[in-house]
Design an enzyme around this catalytic site. Structure first.
Site, PDB file in Angstrom:
ATOM      1  N   LYS A 187     -38.193 -26.923 -13.224  1.00 50.42           N
ATOM      2  CA  LYS A 187     -37.148 -27.755 -13.815  1.00 50.42           C
ATOM      3  C   LYS A 187     -36.994 -27.447 -15.318  1.00 50.42           C
ATOM      4  O   LYS A 187     -37.707 -26.591 -15.843  1.00 50.42           O
ATOM      5  CB  LYS A 187     -37.447 -29.235 -13.545  1.00 50.42           C
ATOM      6  CG  LYS A 187     -37.429 -29.580 -12.032  1.00 50.42           C
ATOM      7  CD  LYS A 187     -36.028 -29.597 -11.457  1.00 50.42           C
ATOM      8  CE  LYS A 187     -35.859 -29.570  -9.954  1.00 50.42           C
ATOM      9  NZ  LYS A 187     -36.624 -30.393  -9.089  1.00 50.42           N
TER      10      LYS A 187
HETATM   11  C1  LIG Z   1     -36.675 -31.088  -7.663  1.00 50.29           C
HETATM   12  C2  LIG Z   1     -35.815 -32.186  -7.112  1.00 50.29           C
HETATM   13  C3  LIG Z   1     -36.332 -33.426  -6.711  1.00 50.29           C
HETATM   14  C4  LIG Z   1     -37.808 -33.677  -6.583  1.00 50.29           C
HETATM   15  O1  LIG Z   1     -38.519 -33.500  -7.727  1.00 50.29           O
HETATM   16  P1  LIG Z   1     -40.138 -33.516  -7.632  1.00 50.29           P
HETATM   17  O2  LIG Z   1     -40.554 -33.776  -9.042  1.00 50.29           O
HETATM   18  O3  LIG Z   1     -40.542 -32.164  -7.141  1.00 50.29           O
HETATM   19  O4  LIG Z   1     -40.512 -34.595  -6.706  1.00 50.29           O
HETATM   20  C5  LIG Z   1     -35.473 -34.425  -6.361  1.00 50.29           C
HETATM   21  N1  LIG Z   1     -34.146 -34.229  -6.348  1.00 50.29           N
HETATM   22  C6  LIG Z   1     -33.597 -33.047  -6.683  1.00 50.29           C
HETATM   23  C7  LIG Z   1     -32.108 -32.909  -6.666  1.00 50.29           C
HETATM   24  C8  LIG Z   1     -34.412 -31.981  -7.053  1.00 50.29           C
HETATM   25  O5  LIG Z   1     -33.875 -30.790  -7.352  1.00 50.29           O
END
Ligand SMILES: *Cc1c(COP(=O)(O)O)cnc(C)c1O
Length: 387
Positions: A187
């Site tokens: 991210k």
């Molecule tokens: C990455 C992601 C999540 C989940 O994030 P985590 O921190 O891995 O639980 C939720 N929603 C979207 C749209 C994502 O891309």
């Protein structure tokens, strides 16, 4: 021609500051949720501003679960989600025994729309979960107004949206009920695994805080610091184990300090992709329409036009042969067996998302890519498309 190393689709941008802070945590004797997590929460709330409170969790998925739990979502309730998202958005609804209701997205932004939302509202609708796809904000004014009109709560899945500006305001400070960010490895900033729940509603934050750690009325660090005996605690609900360890918060403290610079670099890279790919048979990612809005550029998603004359799968395979890692965002939820079979979904129900998925390729865009790396990506795209 010299052999070039494979350019991965994503890499975290972690510096010596993060490494030293983690080492400091390891030496400190306090490795789980403690002073660094508290500091990270305070810094994060200050970064967003506007009186929000922030609580750190071990993933955005956990955060979304806590948010829905705090809003009282349960069996018999419906929660509206876009089909064009990661499964986490919908799975947390099932954790609570409620049902996700899937809607199609806008062809330009691939975000859910207020019109799509309106058509899906029933007397059972309790919550809507907009996802700011790739880091571009949904039309939140229209979505929030419609939700308010129907007494529906709004939980923003902002996993892609740090920092995203919507009409001059940061995502996380809008008038929704809760916003959840992700610090997963790929991210816009990372704590390895982690997430942040953000809200201006103090009662809701208090509930999330309790449920984040077994339903215990005070966490271990509070107990350690306070005057009442450290051994004493009360369990007031069957909670979860969703706290963020200080080892992870140590990363977050420094990643957050760099997030503005990361966003600027991503913006510059997106602008370069736009300029150097705009003559090709590609639909380039949507940009914010309103002044005062900014894209977080978590992803750079392009779509192959029919005249490109190559399938998405072949395109990705050819890019890989040229040493460039690509990905696909997203395989829409209506194609995954759990949602497809569980809710009787077909591609015909989601024509926009289906067409987008079939043509979509996400190009690598991250701050550890050099100008030369990006030139390689651009050259590879142009070669594969015969330009
Ligand atoms: C990455 C992601 C999540 C989940 O994030 P985590 O921190 O891995 O639980 C939720 N929603 C979207 C749209 C994502 O891309």
């Amino acid at each position: 021609m010299s052999e070039q190393k494979f350019l991965p689709f994503a890499l975290p941008d972690i510096g010596e500051e993060e490494i030293n802070e983690v080492v400091d945590t390891l030496r400190s004797g306090w490795v789980t949720t403690g002073p660094k997590t508290k500091q990270f929460e305070a810094d994060f709330a200050a970064f967003l501003g506007d009186g929000v409170e922030a609580i750190a969790v071990n993933s955005a998925t956990s955060g979304l679960h806590l948010a829905l739990e705090a809003l009282g979502v349960g069996p018999g309730d419906e929660v509206i989600v876009p089909t064009y998202t990661f499964t986490a958005t919908a799975e947390v609804v099932r954790y609570l025994g409620a049902d996700p209701v899937f809607i199609d997205v806008d062809p330009a932004t691939l975000n859910m729309t207020a019109e799509g939302l309106r058509a899906a509202i029933t007397p059972k609708t309790k919550v809507v979960m907009p996802v700011h796809f790739a880091g571009l904000a949904c039309d939140m004014d229209a979505i929030i107004a419609l939700a308010r009109e129907h007494g529906i709560k709004v939980v923003e899945d902002a996993a892609h949206a740090l920092p995203t500006l919507y009409k001059g305001r940061l995502i996380g400070t809008l008038d929704s009920d809760v916003t959840v960010f992700s610090f997963y490895a790929n991210k816009t900033m990372t704590t390895g695994e982690g997430g942040m729940v953000v809200s201006k509603n103090k009662d809701l934050i208090a509930r999330c805080k309790v449920m984040r750690l077994h339903g215990i009325s005070r966490d271990a660090f509070d107990r350690y610091q306070s005057k009442t005996p450290a051994w004493f605690y009360e369990v007031i609900a069957p909670g979860f184990k969703y706290n963020m360890p200080d080892i992870c918060a140590a990363l977050g403290l420094h990643q957050l300090k760099k997030i503005r610079r990361f966003q600027q670099q991503r913006e510059e890279m997106a602008t370069r992709f736009d300029a150097e790919l705009c003559d090709l048979p590609l639909i380039l990612p949507a940009r914010p329409l309103e002044g005062g809005s900014e894209h977080a550029w978590h992803l750079y998603p392009v779509r192959l036009k029919p005249e490109a004359g190559i399938s998405r799968d072949d395109f990705i395979a050819r890019m890989s042969e040229k040493g460039v890692g690509c990905s696909v965002h997203f395989i829409p939820l209506h194609l995954h067996p759990v949602w497809r079979d569980g809710y009787g979904l077909t591609p015909a129900d989601f024509p926009v998302a289906q067409a987008a998925f079939e043509a979509e390729v996400t190009l690598p865009l991250y701050t550890r890519m050099s100008a030369g790396d990006q030139a390689r990506v651009i050259a590879a795209v142009r070669e594969v498309l015969g330009a």
